[in-house]
Design a protein around this motif. Structure first.
Motif, PDB file in Angstrom:
ATOM      1  N   LEU A 262       0.838  -1.200   0.000  1.00 50.52           N
ATOM      2  CA  LEU A 262       0.000   0.000   0.000  1.00 50.52           C
ATOM      3  C   LEU A 262       0.876   1.254   0.000  1.00 50.52           C
ATOM      4  N   ASP A 263       0.337   2.341  -0.568  1.00 48.42           N
ATOM      5  CA  ASP A 263       1.150   3.555  -0.655  1.00 48.42           C
ATOM      6  C   ASP A 263       1.223   4.250   0.710  1.00 48.42           C
ATOM      7  N   MET A 266      -1.978   5.353   2.458  1.00 50.25           N
ATOM      8  CA  MET A 266      -2.789   4.279   3.032  1.00 50.25           C
ATOM      9  C   MET A 266      -2.087   3.658   4.242  1.00 50.25           C
ATOM     10  N   VAL A 301     -10.575   3.146   3.380  1.00 45.58           N
ATOM     11  CA  VAL A 301     -10.779   3.677   2.022  1.00 45.58           C
ATOM     12  C   VAL A 301     -11.353   5.099   2.096  1.00 45.58           C
ATOM     13  N   TYR A 304      -8.641   7.476   3.283  1.00 46.02           N
ATOM     14  CA  TYR A 304      -7.644   7.637   2.217  1.00 46.02           C
ATOM     15  C   TYR A 304      -8.090   8.732   1.262  1.00 46.02           C
ATOM     16  N   LYS A 305      -9.379   8.672   0.897  1.00 44.14           N
ATOM     17  CA  LYS A 305      -9.911   9.675  -0.027  1.00 44.14           C
ATOM     18  C   LYS A 305      -9.888  11.055   0.629  1.00 44.14           C
ATOM     19  N   THR A 308      -6.169  12.281   0.628  1.00 43.34           N
ATOM     20  CA  THR A 308      -5.476  12.388  -0.675  1.00 43.34           C
ATOM     21  C   THR A 308      -6.348  13.045  -1.734  1.00 43.34           C
ATOM     22  N   LYS A 310      -8.247  11.345  -3.492  1.00 42.68           N
ATOM     23  CA  LYS A 310      -8.325  10.350  -4.574  1.00 42.68           C
ATOM     24  C   LYS A 310      -9.016   9.088  -4.085  1.00 42.68           C
ATOM     25  N   GLU A 311      -9.575   8.368  -5.022  1.00 47.30           N
ATOM     26  CA  GLU A 311     -10.104   7.048  -4.685  1.00 47.30           C
ATOM     27  C   GLU A 311      -8.931   6.109  -4.446  1.00 47.30           C
ATOM     28  N   PHE A 312      -9.108   5.202  -3.491  1.00 49.55           N
ATOM     29  CA  PHE A 312      -8.046   4.237  -3.244  1.00 49.55           C
ATOM     30  C   PHE A 312      -8.090   3.124  -4.282  1.00 49.55           C
ATOM     31  N   LYS A 314      -5.850  -0.267  -5.165  1.00 51.78           N
ATOM     32  CA  LYS A 314      -4.699  -1.078  -4.781  1.00 51.78           C
ATOM     33  C   LYS A 314      -3.932  -1.492  -6.014  1.00 51.78           C
TER      34      LYS A 314
END
Lengths: 314, 314
Positions: A262-263, A266, A301, A304-305, A308, A310-312, A314
């Motif tokens: 995961l980044d 995350m 999730v 994360y959004k 960021t 953004k949508e997560f 993987k």
């Protein structure tokens, strides 16, 4: 098992000013890290040396979660127990019932980690000091078993007489793959005020690890890599009750997230969410059902959004 | 290989009540002193201990000079435990609070002490490899430890000398001590420990209690006066053996205990066991640290033991 939480388990109990002791609460770095791993995966186990009384205290939680006891070695009569003694004025001190010697006798060895690792083991968590002999043996185990390691820093104590504290860390950190420390520890070893996140992160980035979980207390945490740092504020899952073990559990979770590929965003979300579950009660998360695991993933999730935009994926 | 001498190693600096002493770092700790008590009589003996990497820095010359077998010495961490002993007027000693806090490598040194403690498996590794006659260890009364040890002892069939550790000499420890004594052939305790354990005030009262213990022989050490060798209802008081100089008593109890283990395992009678214990102690007191050159004093030791034995027999 894919992931191993290695190291000490220890319990604590509070004693009031009248000498009355409250209930025993199970914990310790490796145990809290284990609870964190278990929140995200069932493919994990505890690797520790324990007292014979561990069965009566930790056993039911282990069984409830279907966890293997194959790498728990019973080596003494008692697990480590600390008594937190509160005084009339609210101040407190702590004392180990069975002594530091017992704690040292039960320390996890590199040889134990080697024996516990199987062909499918990917990574392990360990809170550890900077003893070079220990790390040399650990390096051999890592190389032999092809393991990744999350090192939660046991910071040198002010009373230690071990030479330059930062150099001691630099001497061994290349052996770890992931690192975790809090802002008090970072301030002490880098001689930078703990509120100065930027300068501390700049120093962390110079160190040869893939990912560092830099924990800044109630504010939250950063996932730091050699090229980036992502901040995520603390996450409240429910009410905040007891922060004990949040550092260990967030560190264990960060290891899982990083090794799952995961980044950094995350990774820090997973770490903070885990601390959010841990802080909701005294002691470990009482029961991690499949629904709670699913709930944690869903929340991750969402957060994360949130951080960021953004949508997560993987 | 006939004898294993196991347990903790220390690096000692000693200061006496009058302020005199030695700033040299001396080899010490129960196992090292007890080893010297065996090595005085035979080269067929080995140390089984865990040490810091600095062990060889201080003691390599001594190991080399005396052809000490190194097979059982395991380096497990950076530093040995460094001990700064201050003697009181009554001959007992304590840690120098000033130097303990400033000059130890780790503030939580007791934890390292625990980490370096001998496990039953450490002994079993060598008792299974060699046809061992006798083993020495200063040890606590932890039930788990003794259960594992008793299995090894049954498997390998050696005689065992238990030197009791001071924290086990509280009256409430008797049940655990009796459990440990089931696996003990020869036992060693000093007068302060015995008075505490049995809640009595005199040597005579201690002796009455010690006569009841389920072991073949007990070495009851009464400081500079000497020792009692107790075998059932047979009790021999043996004054300290004469020494040409008295420099440092540190380790005399361990040295005499190791020597008694050797004498017992060789089949000597209780009188000779006590005499050989005293003779070893008289060699230990002649310098700071352990006996420097065993070849130089072995012949004298045998001769002195024989003379003392012949005198007592008259």
């Amino acid at each position: 098992m894919k992931y191993m939480a290695c190291g000490n388990i220890m319990s604590d109990m509070v004693e009031d000013a009248h000498g009355v002791r409250g209930p025993l609460h199970i914990g310790g770095p490796a145990f809290f890290a284990l609870t964190a791993l278990r929140l995200w995966t069932k493919d994990c186990k505890l690797v520790c040396q324990a007292g014979a009384d561990y069965d009566a205290t930790y056993g039911s939680w282990m069984d409830l979660h279907g966890l293997s006891r194959e790498s728990i070695r019973v080596e003494a009569d008692h697990c480590t127990v600390h008594v937190l003694k509160y005084n009339e004025d609210g101040s407190y001190g702590h004392q180990s019932i069975y002594g530091s010697q017992n704690l040292g006798y039960l320390k996890t060895t590199p040889e134990h980690i080697e024996a516990a690792a199987s062909d499918d083991t990917v990574g392990f968590y360990l809170a550890q000091n900077q003893d070079k002999v220990f790390w040399k043996k650990l390096e051999e185990v890592k190389n032999k078993k092809n393991l990744k390691m999350m090192w939660e820093l046991e910071v040198p104590k002010p009373g230690d007489n071990l030479g330059d504290k930062l150099q001691r860390i630099k001497d061994v950190i290349h052996i770890a793959d992931m690192w975790s420390l809090n802002s008090n520890e970072a301030s002490y070893i880098f001689d930078i005020p703990k509120e100065n996140d930027e300068d501390i992160i700049n120093e962390i980035m110079k160190l040869p690890v893939e990912m560092t979980l830099y924990r800044v207390g109630k504010r939250g945490a950063y996932a730091v890599t050699p090229s980036t740092a992502v901040f995520c504020e603390s996450i409240d899952v429910t009410e905040s009750i007891d922060p004990t073990g949040c550092g260990n559990s967030s560190t264990g979770a960060a290891m899982w997230a990083h090794l799952e590929g995961l980044d950094p965003a995350m990774v820090v979300v997973v770490a903070n969410l885990t601390a959010g579950y841990n802080v909701a009660q005294v002691g470990p998360i009482p029961y991690i059902s499949d629904e709670i695991m699913e709930d944690a993933r869903r929340r991750a999730v969402e957060y994360y959004k949130k951080i960021t935009g953004k949508e997560f994926v993987k | 290989m006939d004898y294993l001498v196991a347990g903790n190693v220390m690096v000692d600096i000693v200061r006496f009540a009058d302020g005199s002493g030695s700033d040299r770092k001396n080899m010490g700790g129960p196992s090292v002193f007890a080893y010297s008590g065996v090595k005085l009589w035979t080269d067929s003996s080995m140390l089984v201990c865990k040490v810091g990497e600095d062990f060889y820095e201080y003691f390599d010359e001594w190991l080399e000079k005396n052809n000490v077998v190194r097979e059982g010495i395991k380096v497990v961490c950076d530093y040995c435990n460094h001990s700064f002993l201050v003697y009181k007027e009554d001959g007992t000693y304590m840690g120098d609070p000033e130097r303990f806090t400033k000059e130890r490598h780790r503030s939580d040194w007791i934890q390292d002490f625990g980490y370096m403690k001998t496990t039953p498996e450490d002994i079993g590794e060598f008792s299974s490899k060699y046809n061992i006659k006798g083993v020495y260890l200063a040890q606590n009364n932890d039930y788990v430890w003794w259960r594992k040890f008793s299995e090894i002892k049954k498997r390998d069939g050696f005689k065992f000398m238990w030197e009791i550790e001071a924290p086990c000499c509280e009256p409430n420890q008797m049940e655990a001590n009796l459990n440990a004594l089931k696996s003990t052939d020869i036992f060693s305790i000093n007068v302060q420990e015995a008075c505490s354990l049995f809640e009595v005030d005199t040597e005579e009262e201690c002796i009455e209690k010690l006569k009841q213990l389920p072991v073949d022989v007990t070495i009851f050490r009464v400081g500079k006066k000497g020792l009692y060798s107790i075998a059932g209802n047979e009790v021999f008081f043996l004054p300290s053996a004469p020494a040409d100089r008295v420099v440092d008593p540190t380790g005399c109890g361990n040295t005499s205990t190791g020597s008694a283990m050797y004498a017992y395992s060789e089949g000597h009678d209780p009188l000779m066991i006590g005499i050989m214990a005293n003779v070893a102690s008289a060699q230990n007191i002649r310098q700071f640290g352990v006996i420097p050159d065993f070849d130089a004093v072995r012949e004298f030791a045998y001769k002195q033991a024989k003379e003392l034995y012949d005198n007592y027999k008259k």
